[in-house]
Motif scaffolding. Structure first.
Motif, PDB file in Angstrom:
ATOM      1  N   PRO A  25      48.158  33.460  38.088  1.00 55.28           N
ATOM      2  CA  PRO A  25      48.757  34.544  37.305  1.00 55.28           C
ATOM      3  C   PRO A  25      47.804  35.159  36.281  1.00 55.28           C
ATOM      4  CG  PRO A  25      49.614  32.425  36.590  1.00 55.28           C
ATOM      5  CD  PRO A  25      48.798  32.180  37.832  1.00 55.28           C
ATOM      6  N   ARG A  26      46.794  34.433  35.834  1.00 55.04           N
ATOM      7  CA  ARG A  26      45.853  34.948  34.819  1.00 55.04           C
ATOM      8  C   ARG A  26      45.077  36.161  35.324  1.00 55.04           C
ATOM      9  NH1 ARG A  26      40.822  33.471  36.486  1.00 55.04           N
ATOM     10  NH2 ARG A  26      40.709  31.670  37.840  1.00 55.04           N
ATOM     11  N   LEU A  27      44.997  36.349  36.640  1.00 53.26           N
ATOM     12  CA  LEU A  27      44.267  37.479  37.190  1.00 53.26           C
ATOM     13  C   LEU A  27      45.090  38.760  37.231  1.00 53.26           C
ATOM     14  CD1 LEU A  27      42.341  35.714  40.081  1.00 53.26           C
ATOM     15  CD2 LEU A  27      41.434  36.502  37.903  1.00 53.26           C
ATOM     16  N   GLY A  28      46.382  38.643  36.986  1.00 54.83           N
ATOM     17  CA  GLY A  28      47.257  39.805  37.064  1.00 54.83           C
ATOM     18  C   GLY A  28      47.248  40.652  35.812  1.00 54.83           C
ATOM     19  N   PRO A  29      47.940  41.770  35.894  1.00 52.80           N
ATOM     20  CA  PRO A  29      48.042  42.637  34.715  1.00 52.80           C
ATOM     21  C   PRO A  29      48.772  41.906  33.591  1.00 52.80           C
ATOM     22  CG  PRO A  29      49.343  43.501  36.561  1.00 52.80           C
ATOM     23  CD  PRO A  29      48.674  42.258  37.036  1.00 52.80           C
ATOM     24  N   PRO A  30      48.500  42.272  32.343  1.00 55.52           N
ATOM     25  CA  PRO A  30      49.179  41.622  31.215  1.00 55.52           C
ATOM     26  C   PRO A  30      50.689  41.866  31.282  1.00 55.52           C
ATOM     27  CG  PRO A  30      47.606  43.284  30.449  1.00 55.52           C
ATOM     28  CD  PRO A  30      47.584  43.288  31.946  1.00 55.52           C
ATOM     29  N   GLU A  31      51.427  40.897  30.823  1.00 57.50           N
ATOM     30  CA  GLU A  31      52.877  41.036  30.759  1.00 57.50           C
ATOM     31  C   GLU A  31      53.243  42.073  29.704  1.00 57.50           C
ATOM     32  OE1 GLU A  31      55.276  39.498  32.582  1.00 57.50           O
ATOM     33  OE2 GLU A  31      53.689  38.596  33.782  1.00 57.50           O
ATOM     34  N   PRO A  32      54.254  42.901  29.983  1.00 59.51           N
ATOM     35  CA  PRO A  32      54.693  43.879  28.956  1.00 59.51           C
ATOM     36  C   PRO A  32      55.177  43.160  27.708  1.00 59.51           C
ATOM     37  CG  PRO A  32      55.846  44.228  31.060  1.00 59.51           C
ATOM     38  CD  PRO A  32      55.033  42.983  31.195  1.00 59.51           C
ATOM     39  N   GLY A  92      24.053  42.463  44.666  1.00 56.72           N
ATOM     40  CA  GLY A  92      24.011  41.040  44.323  1.00 56.72           C
ATOM     41  C   GLY A  92      24.942  40.700  43.181  1.00 56.72           C
ATOM     42  N   ASP A  93      25.002  41.565  42.174  1.00 59.16           N
ATOM     43  CA  ASP A  93      25.918  41.354  41.055  1.00 59.16           C
ATOM     44  C   ASP A  93      27.372  41.417  41.534  1.00 59.16           C
ATOM     45  OD1 ASP A  93      23.879  41.194  38.999  1.00 59.16           O
ATOM     46  OD2 ASP A  93      23.646  43.365  39.253  1.00 59.16           O
ATOM     47  N   ALA A  94      27.674  42.397  42.382  1.00 61.59           N
ATOM     48  CA  ALA A  94      29.023  42.523  42.939  1.00 61.59           C
ATOM     49  C   ALA A  94      29.370  41.277  43.747  1.00 61.59           C
ATOM     50  CB  ALA A  94      29.132  43.783  43.795  1.00 61.59           C
ATOM     51  N   ARG A  95      28.440  40.809  44.550  1.00 61.15           N
ATOM     52  CA  ARG A  95      28.650  39.606  45.365  1.00 61.15           C
ATOM     53  C   ARG A  95      28.974  38.403  44.475  1.00 61.15           C
ATOM     54  NH1 ARG A  95      24.595  40.055  48.371  1.00 61.15           N
ATOM     55  NH2 ARG A  95      25.763  40.553  50.262  1.00 61.15           N
ATOM     56  N   ARG A  96      28.156  38.156  43.473  1.00 58.06           N
ATOM     57  CA  ARG A  96      28.369  37.002  42.598  1.00 58.06           C
ATOM     58  C   ARG A  96      29.728  37.093  41.894  1.00 58.06           C
ATOM     59  NH1 ARG A  96      22.975  37.736  42.422  1.00 58.06           N
ATOM     60  NH2 ARG A  96      22.998  39.225  40.692  1.00 58.06           N
ATOM     61  N   ALA A  97      30.072  38.262  41.400  1.00 61.10           N
ATOM     62  CA  ALA A  97      31.342  38.432  40.690  1.00 61.10           C
ATOM     63  C   ALA A  97      32.533  38.267  41.640  1.00 61.10           C
ATOM     64  CB  ALA A  97      31.393  39.793  40.004  1.00 61.10           C
ATOM     65  N   ALA A  98      32.437  38.816  42.827  1.00 64.80           N
ATOM     66  CA  ALA A  98      33.537  38.695  43.795  1.00 64.80           C
ATOM     67  C   ALA A  98      33.716  37.250  44.241  1.00 64.80           C
ATOM     68  CB  ALA A  98      33.292  39.601  44.992  1.00 64.80           C
ATOM     69  N   LEU A  99      32.610  36.572  44.541  1.00 63.63           N
ATOM     70  CA  LEU A  99      32.701  35.197  45.024  1.00 63.63           C
ATOM     71  C   LEU A  99      33.129  34.216  43.939  1.00 63.63           C
ATOM     72  CD1 LEU A  99      29.639  35.090  47.422  1.00 63.63           C
ATOM     73  CD2 LEU A  99      32.078  35.158  48.042  1.00 63.63           C
ATOM     74  N   ALA A 100      33.078  34.629  42.672  1.00 68.06           N
ATOM     75  CA  ALA A 100      33.555  33.788  41.573  1.00 68.06           C
ATOM     76  C   ALA A 100      35.082  33.787  41.482  1.00 68.06           C
ATOM     77  CB  ALA A 100      32.947  34.256  40.252  1.00 68.06           C
ATOM     78  N   LEU A 101      35.725  34.727  42.170  1.00 73.20           N
ATOM     79  CA  LEU A 101      37.187  34.801  42.155  1.00 73.20           C
ATOM     80  C   LEU A 101      37.778  33.747  43.087  1.00 73.20           C
ATOM     81  CD1 LEU A 101      37.448  38.666  42.226  1.00 73.20           C
ATOM     82  CD2 LEU A 101      38.128  37.178  40.321  1.00 73.20           C
ATOM     83  N   PRO A 102      38.994  33.277  42.801  1.00 70.15           N
ATOM     84  CA  PRO A 102      39.602  32.214  43.598  1.00 70.15           C
ATOM     85  C   PRO A 102      39.764  32.580  45.077  1.00 70.15           C
ATOM     86  CG  PRO A 102      40.856  32.563  41.585  1.00 70.15           C
ATOM     87  CD  PRO A 102      39.841  33.667  41.679  1.00 70.15           C
ATOM     88  N   GLU A 103      39.350  31.648  45.914  1.00 67.98           N
ATOM     89  CA  GLU A 103      39.569  31.702  47.353  1.00 67.98           C
ATOM     90  C   GLU A 103      38.893  32.885  48.052  1.00 67.98           C
ATOM     91  OE1 GLU A 103      43.530  30.648  48.647  1.00 67.98           O
ATOM     92  OE2 GLU A 103      43.933  29.635  46.740  1.00 67.98           O
ATOM     93  N   VAL A 104      37.919  33.502  47.413  1.00 67.66           N
ATOM     94  CA  VAL A 104      37.229  34.655  48.011  1.00 67.66           C
ATOM     95  C   VAL A 104      36.039  34.181  48.828  1.00 67.66           C
ATOM     96  CG1 VAL A 104      35.885  36.745  47.503  1.00 67.66           C
ATOM     97  CG2 VAL A 104      38.008  36.294  46.269  1.00 67.66           C
TER      98      VAL A 104
END
Length: 116
Positions: free
Chosen positions: A108-115, A4-16
């Motif tokens: 872009p905020r979901l990606g790895p930090p810029e070097p 349930g925790d995994a579900r809530r966290a995944a569904l909080a992501l854009p367009e999931v």
């Protein structure tokens, strides 16, 4: 943490959205972001096979793998061991590695930090 925790966290992501994959709950945007491997472990994407192997070696109580995952960028997270911030970070990273360029540009905020 649990499914349930995994579900809530995944569904909080854009367009999931959620659908079944191999009889298990899975979360997709255009590609698979994460999937329950079994009742205790969640499959997520990491950057590459090297990161997968390093995580399993460094924290085997949290990360695992199977022969099925050999040579891939997929690692298993033990839900009973992971905390909420770590799970959220892995799901965001998995979202990013699964995303086509159009979604990476849109979020872009979901990606790895810029070097630096």
């Amino acid at each position: 943490m649990d499914e349930g925790d995994a579900r809530r966290a995944a569904l909080a992501l854009p367009e999931v959205t959620e659908r079944s994959s191999w009889g298990q709950p899975a979360w997709f945007h255009r590609n698979m972001v994460a999937r329950m491997w079994d009742d205790e472990r969640l499959t997520v994407r990491v950057e590459d096979d090297g990161e997968r192997l390093a995580l399993v070696e460094q924290l085997p109580e949290l990360y695992s793998t199977t022969d099925h995952h050999a040579g891939t960028n997929l690692v298993l997270i033990t839900l009973a061991t992971v905390d909420a911030p770590t799970l959220g970070a892995h799901l965001a990273e998995s979202w990013w590695w699964a995303a086509p360029p159009v979604l990476r540009k849109r979020y872009p905020r979901l990606g790895p930090p810029e070097p630096a």
